[in-house]
Design a protein around this motif. Structure first.
Motif, PDB file in Angstrom:
ATOM      1  N   GLN A 131       0.836  -1.194   0.000  1.00  0.00           N
ATOM      2  CA  GLN A 131       0.000   0.000   0.000  1.00  0.00           C
ATOM      3  C   GLN A 131       0.869   1.242   0.000  1.00  0.00           C
ATOM      4  OE1 GLN A 131      -3.275   0.586  -0.001  1.00  0.00           O
ATOM      5  NE2 GLN A 131      -3.978  -1.521  -0.018  1.00  0.00           N
ATOM      6  N   GLY A 132       0.427   2.261  -0.707  1.00  0.00           N
ATOM      7  CA  GLY A 132       1.149   3.524  -0.748  1.00  0.00           C
ATOM      8  C   GLY A 132       0.739   4.450   0.381  1.00  0.00           C
ATOM      9  N   CYS A 133       1.693   5.206   0.878  1.00  0.00           N
ATOM     10  CA  CYS A 133       1.463   6.165   1.957  1.00  0.00           C
ATOM     11  C   CYS A 133       0.780   7.407   1.383  1.00  0.00           C
ATOM     12  CB  CYS A 133       2.794   6.537   2.608  1.00  0.00           C
ATOM     13  SG  CYS A 133       2.684   7.779   3.899  1.00  0.00           S
ATOM     14  N   CYS A 134      -0.291   7.871   2.046  1.00  0.00           N
ATOM     15  CA  CYS A 134      -1.003   9.057   1.566  1.00  0.00           C
ATOM     16  C   CYS A 134      -0.225  10.342   1.840  1.00  0.00           C
ATOM     17  CB  CYS A 134      -2.398   9.132   2.186  1.00  0.00           C
ATOM     18  SG  CYS A 134      -2.422   9.394   3.970  1.00  0.00           S
ATOM     19  N   VAL A 135       0.853  10.262   2.596  1.00  0.00           N
ATOM     20  CA  VAL A 135       1.660  11.441   2.913  1.00  0.00           C
ATOM     21  C   VAL A 135       2.883  11.529   2.001  1.00  0.00           C
ATOM     22  CG1 VAL A 135       2.955  12.651   4.713  1.00  0.00           C
ATOM     23  CG2 VAL A 135       0.883  11.395   5.315  1.00  0.00           C
ATOM     24  N   CYS A 136       3.713  10.479   2.010  1.00  0.00           N
ATOM     25  CA  CYS A 136       4.971  10.521   1.242  1.00  0.00           C
ATOM     26  C   CYS A 136       4.870   9.828  -0.116  1.00  0.00           C
ATOM     27  CB  CYS A 136       6.110   9.919   2.049  1.00  0.00           C
ATOM     28  SG  CYS A 136       6.027   8.114   2.251  1.00  0.00           S
ATOM     29  N   GLY A 137       3.862   8.992  -0.302  1.00  0.00           N
ATOM     30  CA  GLY A 137       3.675   8.310  -1.578  1.00  0.00           C
ATOM     31  C   GLY A 137       4.464   7.026  -1.746  1.00  0.00           C
ATOM     32  N   LYS A 138       5.325   6.710  -0.782  1.00  0.00           N
ATOM     33  CA  LYS A 138       6.124   5.488  -0.877  1.00  0.00           C
ATOM     34  C   LYS A 138       5.311   4.277  -0.438  1.00  0.00           C
ATOM     35  CE  LYS A 138      10.461   7.915  -0.113  1.00  0.00           C
ATOM     36  NZ  LYS A 138      11.607   8.092   0.787  1.00  0.00           N
ATOM     37  N   SER A 139       5.757   3.100  -0.840  1.00  0.00           N
ATOM     38  CA  SER A 139       5.036   1.871  -0.488  1.00  0.00           C
ATOM     39  C   SER A 139       5.393   1.426   0.926  1.00  0.00           C
ATOM     40  CB  SER A 139       5.370   0.762  -1.483  1.00  0.00           C
ATOM     41  OG  SER A 139       6.743   0.447  -1.390  1.00  0.00           O
ATOM     42  N   GLY A 140       4.635   0.476   1.434  1.00  0.00           N
ATOM     43  CA  GLY A 140       4.895  -0.085   2.751  1.00  0.00           C
ATOM     44  C   GLY A 140       4.122   0.574   3.872  1.00  0.00           C
ATOM     45  N   ALA A 141       3.138   1.376   3.570  1.00  0.00           N
ATOM     46  CA  ALA A 141       2.334   2.030   4.603  1.00  0.00           C
ATOM     47  C   ALA A 141       1.441   0.987   5.274  1.00  0.00           C
ATOM     48  CB  ALA A 141       1.491   3.135   3.993  1.00  0.00           C
ATOM     49  N   THR A 142       1.549   0.867   6.575  1.00  0.00           N
ATOM     50  CA  THR A 142       0.824  -0.187   7.286  1.00  0.00           C
ATOM     51  C   THR A 142      -0.279   0.324   8.199  1.00  0.00           C
ATOM     52  OG1 THR A 142       2.480  -0.145   9.043  1.00  0.00           O
ATOM     53  CG2 THR A 142       2.798  -1.741   7.263  1.00  0.00           C
ATOM     54  N   ILE A 143      -0.335   1.624   8.459  1.00  0.00           N
ATOM     55  CA  ILE A 143      -1.354   2.161   9.349  1.00  0.00           C
ATOM     56  C   ILE A 143      -2.522   2.661   8.508  1.00  0.00           C
ATOM     57  CG2 ILE A 143      -1.870   3.877  11.110  1.00  0.00           C
ATOM     58  CD1 ILE A 143       1.104   3.789  11.840  1.00  0.00           C
ATOM     59  N   ALA A 144      -3.703   2.131   8.776  1.00  0.00           N
ATOM     60  CA  ALA A 144      -4.892   2.488   8.006  1.00  0.00           C
ATOM     61  C   ALA A 144      -5.794   3.415   8.807  1.00  0.00           C
ATOM     62  CB  ALA A 144      -5.668   1.228   7.630  1.00  0.00           C
ATOM     63  N   CYS A 145      -6.470   4.301   8.127  1.00  0.00           N
ATOM     64  CA  CYS A 145      -7.443   5.188   8.756  1.00  0.00           C
ATOM     65  C   CYS A 145      -8.596   4.343   9.279  1.00  0.00           C
ATOM     66  CB  CYS A 145      -7.938   6.222   7.751  1.00  0.00           C
ATOM     67  SG  CYS A 145      -9.147   7.366   8.438  1.00  0.00           S
ATOM     68  N   CYS A 146      -8.993   4.610  10.518  1.00  0.00           N
ATOM     69  CA  CYS A 146     -10.042   3.814  11.175  1.00  0.00           C
ATOM     70  C   CYS A 146     -11.400   4.504  11.197  1.00  0.00           C
ATOM     71  CB  CYS A 146      -9.632   3.505  12.608  1.00  0.00           C
ATOM     72  SG  CYS A 146      -8.210   2.448  12.746  1.00  0.00           S
ATOM     73  N   CYS A 147     -11.643   5.417  10.286  1.00  0.00           N
ATOM     74  CA  CYS A 147     -12.929   6.110  10.314  1.00  0.00           C
ATOM     75  C   CYS A 147     -14.045   5.161   9.898  1.00  0.00           C
ATOM     76  CB  CYS A 147     -12.904   7.341   9.426  1.00  0.00           C
ATOM     77  SG  CYS A 147     -13.049   6.982   7.689  1.00  0.00           S
ATOM     78  N   GLU A 148     -15.236   5.544  10.215  1.00  0.00           N
ATOM     79  CA  GLU A 148     -16.403   4.697   9.973  1.00  0.00           C
ATOM     80  C   GLU A 148     -16.858   4.708   8.510  1.00  0.00           C
ATOM     81  OE1 GLU A 148     -18.129   3.873  13.416  1.00  0.00           O
ATOM     82  OE2 GLU A 148     -16.020   4.170  13.759  1.00  0.00           O
ATOM     83  N   THR A 149     -16.401   5.679   7.731  1.00  0.00           N
ATOM     84  CA  THR A 149     -16.908   5.829   6.369  1.00  0.00           C
ATOM     85  C   THR A 149     -16.192   4.971   5.341  1.00  0.00           C
ATOM     86  OG1 THR A 149     -15.460   7.703   5.923  1.00  0.00           O
ATOM     87  CG2 THR A 149     -17.650   8.195   6.819  1.00  0.00           C
ATOM     88  N   GLY A 150     -15.281   4.123   5.773  1.00  0.00           N
ATOM     89  CA  GLY A 150     -14.593   3.240   4.838  1.00  0.00           C
ATOM     90  C   GLY A 150     -13.453   3.898   4.097  1.00  0.00           C
ATOM     91  N   CYS A 151     -12.753   4.804   4.723  1.00  0.00           N
ATOM     92  CA  CYS A 151     -11.590   5.454   4.115  1.00  0.00           C
ATOM     93  C   CYS A 151     -10.504   4.395   3.903  1.00  0.00           C
ATOM     94  CB  CYS A 151     -11.080   6.566   5.025  1.00  0.00           C
ATOM     95  SG  CYS A 151      -9.623   7.411   4.414  1.00  0.00           S
TER      96      CYS A 151
END
Length: 134
Positions: free
Chosen positions: A1-21
């Motif tokens: 998965q790509g990081c929404c901040v830096c754009g690099k791969s390996g992003a492991t923390i997902a947004c936990c909002c209720e809307t399915g982000c």
């Protein structure tokens, strides 16, 4: 998965909002991307769009200084500005609050103005400030 901040791969923390982000980010990129990571059980994380906001209705007056570093606060409410929910007069930069929390720990981390502990710590934890047990 790509990081929404830096754009690099390996992003492991997902947004936990209720809307399915589906946004993901690296832990070191969280602060730069204005993401909030909560360091208490359920250990949730939120992207910039879904991060919790302080519910107080006050904004810092022009020329208001951070009580910890004495630098002038940014105008208006923002990711970088935090206020004590009890007295609503103690303005802190997020980075200053985090530094104070790391030095003070759970027993001594209180509002620097009104000395409230319970509501202040609860709000800081909700807003992503990590407060160590000791």
């Amino acid at each position: 998965q790509g990081c929404c901040v830096c754009g690099k791969s390996g992003a492991t923390i997902a947004c936990c909002c209720e809307t399915g982000c589906h946004r993901r980010f690296h832990l070191p990129c969280a602060a730069e991307g204005k993401c909030v990571t909560q360091y208490f059980p359920s250990y949730r994380a939120f992207c910039e769009d879904h991060s919790p906001r302080q519910t107080v209705e006050v904004v810092p007056e022009r020329g208001t200084s951070c009580l910890l570093c004495l630098e002038v606060m940014d105008e208006g409410q923002s990711y970088h500005n935090m206020v004590c929910p009890t007295c609503q007069h103690a303005w802190l930069h997020r980075a200053c609050a985090q530094g104070q929390a790391l030095r003070a720990g759970t027993l001594c981390f209180v509002c620097p103005l009104c000395r409230d502990k319970d509501a202040f710590q609860s709000e800081m934890l909700r807003m992503g400030i990590r407060v160590p047990r000791r």
